[in-house]
Design an enzyme around this catalytic site. Structure first.
Site, short mmCIF file in Angstrom:
data_model
loop_
_atom_site.label_atom_id
_atom_site.label_comp_id
_atom_site.label_asym_id
_atom_site.label_seq_id
_atom_site.Cartn_x
_atom_site.Cartn_y
_atom_site.Cartn_z
N GLY A 1 40.26 27.26 37.88
CA GLY A 1 41.20 27.61 38.93
C GLY A 1 41.74 26.40 39.67
N GLU B 1 31.92 24.26 31.71
CA GLU B 1 32.17 25.48 30.95
C GLU B 1 33.59 25.37 30.39
OE1 GLU B 1 30.85 29.36 33.00
OE2 GLU B 1 32.99 29.22 33.30
N ASN C 1 37.49 39.00 39.51
CA ASN C 1 37.39 38.56 38.11
C ASN C 1 35.98 38.77 37.55
OD1 ASN C 1 40.04 37.60 38.33
ND2 ASN C 1 39.34 35.60 39.04
N GLY D 1 30.46 31.81 35.07
CA GLY D 1 29.31 30.91 34.92
C GLY D 1 28.80 30.34 36.22
#
Lengths: 506, 506
Positions: free
Chosen positions: B265, B288, B378, B382
């Site tokens: 993001g 990630e 959402n 992780g």
């Protein structure tokens, strides 16, 4: 006689009184003390410190493994010497001081504190006080009934005070496995692959010159106050044992379940006792605290090996175990809590973790610590270390408390210690809810059907149904989510019919 | 040309159309699909499945790595084919269906899903659909721009459908490191000790006879929609970079900080961009998702190596990276999400974890997922894998949202994804609060002083002061804890002066 316990002869002139040793502790210092779940705590020096406080105010930052026995947290609190306390406690007097904001309490995952000391994210202890069985030829410290954080405290502290407790048999030597992970970022894998692996040494290795004082004591550990199963805890154990049998039958668990972890207290103890009457064999434990049930299971031939970081027993079991400790030597190991609770090991071994909830909610969030969201009970302890990384994370609680005034199953927990993401199985005396692979709305139905006490079932279903009308992935009536807790505070019960009419406008 | 991508010649007669391949998927099946943060998802077969649903209703249980690109979650939702979905999504249409209770969504730690499949705690996929660059001589599958859960899906599924996407350069082969942990309880330590260690193979090893169909595609991944830093995200980055410099100066972090993880993001991307202008060098990532900022840092010579499980880039960066992938081969590895997010590795490497909060509270609890406690945004992704086990767990967010109607700093978060126990540092555009080693009352003061927007500072201080009067380790006014959220739902703002008079009686 006593002096033989100090096998490093050069250290024998460090013997002093507890009062003298306590002089090493100055106002404002950070003190790291042995002691985990009221086992193996330093006993004489903290008492002497509390006495000194009567003359001159001293405030310390006290770190331990976990809770202390022999009322030490009470005595230290009453002496006014505790400015800060971490990472766990169970004492009524200290609890009151914490909830009044008089002692700053830092409630931490038990595996993490030492890692934060290693990185200087927390202030390292100026002085460590470690209860010991003996000091070796090399000047290394042999712990007693707990390892806790003692090894790293001794390594990190400027000065170390050793309390040699002659009441503990020197045959405890050999029981411990002291392994300290290396510094990051060059750390290598922790070489532990099986519950009975020994990967360290049997004493805490520090340079002997760090030992500033040695005090002899002979005060016993406090006995465990754990009580036997009652109707509700036996019911919880029954539900859980049936579930575990089914998991084995379905091929989801090995025949011996894999290593077990059980939290401290009556309920977890009762659950372990439930395994006594089961068909399970060749069980192993990789846990934090070893309680009566561990030794009952060993004695019954059910439990092959138990790894823990402390042993706390009832009076009955205490002499049985410690008078015959040789009989348990090949079935038992005590490790630092960083190792007994380490995420790497917990995930690798595939642990079945059984911990106690104070309350849980419709969606599987668990509160382990805070009464009505504000008042600290004991602390999270190791439950998070295990729950997050376990093969299966199980939380147990009685469905009601305080003569039915409190439901342990609520619309929304008033404090979250374990999120919905980390909770697999919930068990009360009413039944068991398997939440694995379920969405929140499905979880809620199972929790209501299986776990909540009948007294509160309708009230909880009403909340859930009305929340579903409003919608959302996790349906809630946000303005009403704590109405049960509010009602309890105002009217002494979570039964909502017992509320004042003015509240009904909310 | 295309067929050369199938180097195992015996598999070349498995080529079929997406429509034909979709016939392997039957009503009620569990389907495991490649795709992580809109990178490397199977593209053709899910579309064909959605088309088939127009003729005959099919409901599936869809598992992926994380979110899907190319509007696939939207298309599948609209086709009515999603009964269940896990473990993450970012799609508006699917989100609505989840919040309406039409699709059962299981919001999970991204490292854990595969472990639960391994243990049969979740239903294993009947069919796996994996996007690939090529199939090797051995019949092994070379993934594309994400690994996600693809390897274990392919291993566990009955049948595997491979989508060979010829738009991806075959030079991606060699980028991946496929390692699958062994079964418990005999698992050995994960042999990864440094971010750039390669411990597995470059393709997913499955018996070629499991490959039931091969489909050729040439649809690109969706581009990242990440935007550059704005005033607030640049301020957040500034606070954080200053803090990290100070940590190094204090000796609490190595000069290169240790491996970095950054959530997906705009905010986390901006934070990473902030490192571009800093003095830090020899940085590494063990993360990630690799976003634009990762490659900006590599190109600037700041970042030595990046380990991730997917690459999602803007249009600008996409061609720059993938047209010159050889230039990045020795600086990049893509791993299964089980490995990129594994607790064992995260703890061992000592990762600095930077993740985005939706809101956080006075005491450091973080909500990453639920708007006003009920509506899924959402998913946790992780963030929990990293936050719990990291060396330092940092959460970032803008202090206000929706034109000041929402404060991201609230008295109590309406949903907890990361507990106070797992949160070290909070950062907003207003400043940074270092919560390490602090008790709740101390944390609150820092959060109010450093993080909350001035518009809400007085209101938050008022709450805290009144809560302190009532007492408790974690002071709260339980009946008022969600008053800001309730006010937002009723009156469109968290400013309490904008509430109706009737509320003031509460």
């Amino acid at each position: 006689m006593q002096l033989e316990r100090i096998r490093n002869i050069s250290l024998r002139d460090k013997v002093m009184s507890a009062e003298q040793a306590s002089e090493f502790i100055k106002d404002g210092m950070t003190v790291g003390m042995s002691g985990f779940t009221r086992a193996g705590e330093a006993k004489a020096v903290p008492k002497a410190l509390a006495e000194r406080c009567k003359q001159q105010p001293i405030k310390i930052n006290l770190m331990t493994g976990a809770s202390l026995g022999n009322d030490l947290d009470k005595i230290l609190t009453e002496s006014g010497s505790l400015a800060r306390r971490m990472p766990f406690q169970v004492d009524t007097t200290l609890r009151k001081a914490i909830n009044n904001g008089e002692v700053m309490f830092i409630d931490q995952h038990l595996s993490e504190m030492v890692e934060q000391l290693r990185n200087h994210q927390l202030t390292r202890p100026d002085v460590a006080i470690i209860e010991a069985v003996a000091i070796t030829e090399e000047g290394h410290i042999v712990p007693t009934t707990s390892v806790g954080n003692s090894a790293s405290f001794a390594v990190f502290a400027e000065k170390v005070i050793v309390e040699i407790n002659t009441l503990h048999s020197d045959k405890l030597e050999g029981l411990h496995d002291i392994y300290i992970p290396s510094y990051r970022p060059s750390r290598t894998p922790l070489p532990l692959e099986k519950v009975d692996d020994r990967i360290g040494c049997t004493a805490i290795p520090i340079p002997p010159e760090k030992i500033a004082g040695i005090v002899f004591t002979s005060t016993p550990d406090s006995y465990s106050t754990v009580s036997g199963p009652d109707v509700e805890t036996a019911a919880i154990a029954g539900h859980l044992v049936r579930f575990l049998k089914d998991e084995v039958a379905q091929g989801r668990l090995p025949k011996n379940l894999g290593p077990l972890q059980a939290g401290i207290g009556n309920i977890a103890n009762a659950v372990m006792m439930g395994l006594l009457d089961s068909d399970f064999e060749d069980l192993t434990m990789y846990s934090e605290v070893l309680q009566d049930s561990t030794f009952d299971l060993i004695d019954a031939g059910k439990l092959r090996f138990a790894s823990g970081c402390s042993v706390i027993l009832s009076e009955r079991m205490n002499s049985k175990v410690f008078d015959n400790i040789e009989a348990y030597q090949d079935k038992l190991v005590l490790r630092p809590q960083e190792m007994s609770n380490h995420p790497e090991i917990v995930r690798r071994l595939g642990i079945i973790a059984v911990n106690t909830a104070l309350e849980f909610d419709l969606y599987g969030n668990v509160n382990s610590t805070h009464v009505c969201g504000t008042k600290m009970m004991n602390g999270i302890g190791g439950s998070g270390d295990f729950a997050r990384n376990a093969n299966m994370s199980i939380f147990v609680t009685k469905s009601i408390a305080k003569n039915r005034a409190i439901s342990s199953v609520v619309p929304m927990v008033s404090h979250v210690d374990h999120t919905e993401h980390d909770v697999d199985i919930l068990v009360t005396d009413q039944g068991l809810a398997d939440l694995r692979g379920l969405a929140p709305r499905e979880r809620a139905v199972r929790v209501i059907q299986n776990c909540v006490h009948p007294d509160y079932r309708h009230q909880l279903m009403s909340y859930f149904e009305r929340a579903c009308v409003r919608g959302g992935h996790t349906p809630h009536l946000i303005e009403e989510a704590f109405s049960w807790h509010v009602n309890l505070e105002k009217h002494g019960t979570m039964h909502l019919e017992h509320k004042q009419s003015c509240d009904s406008q909310q």
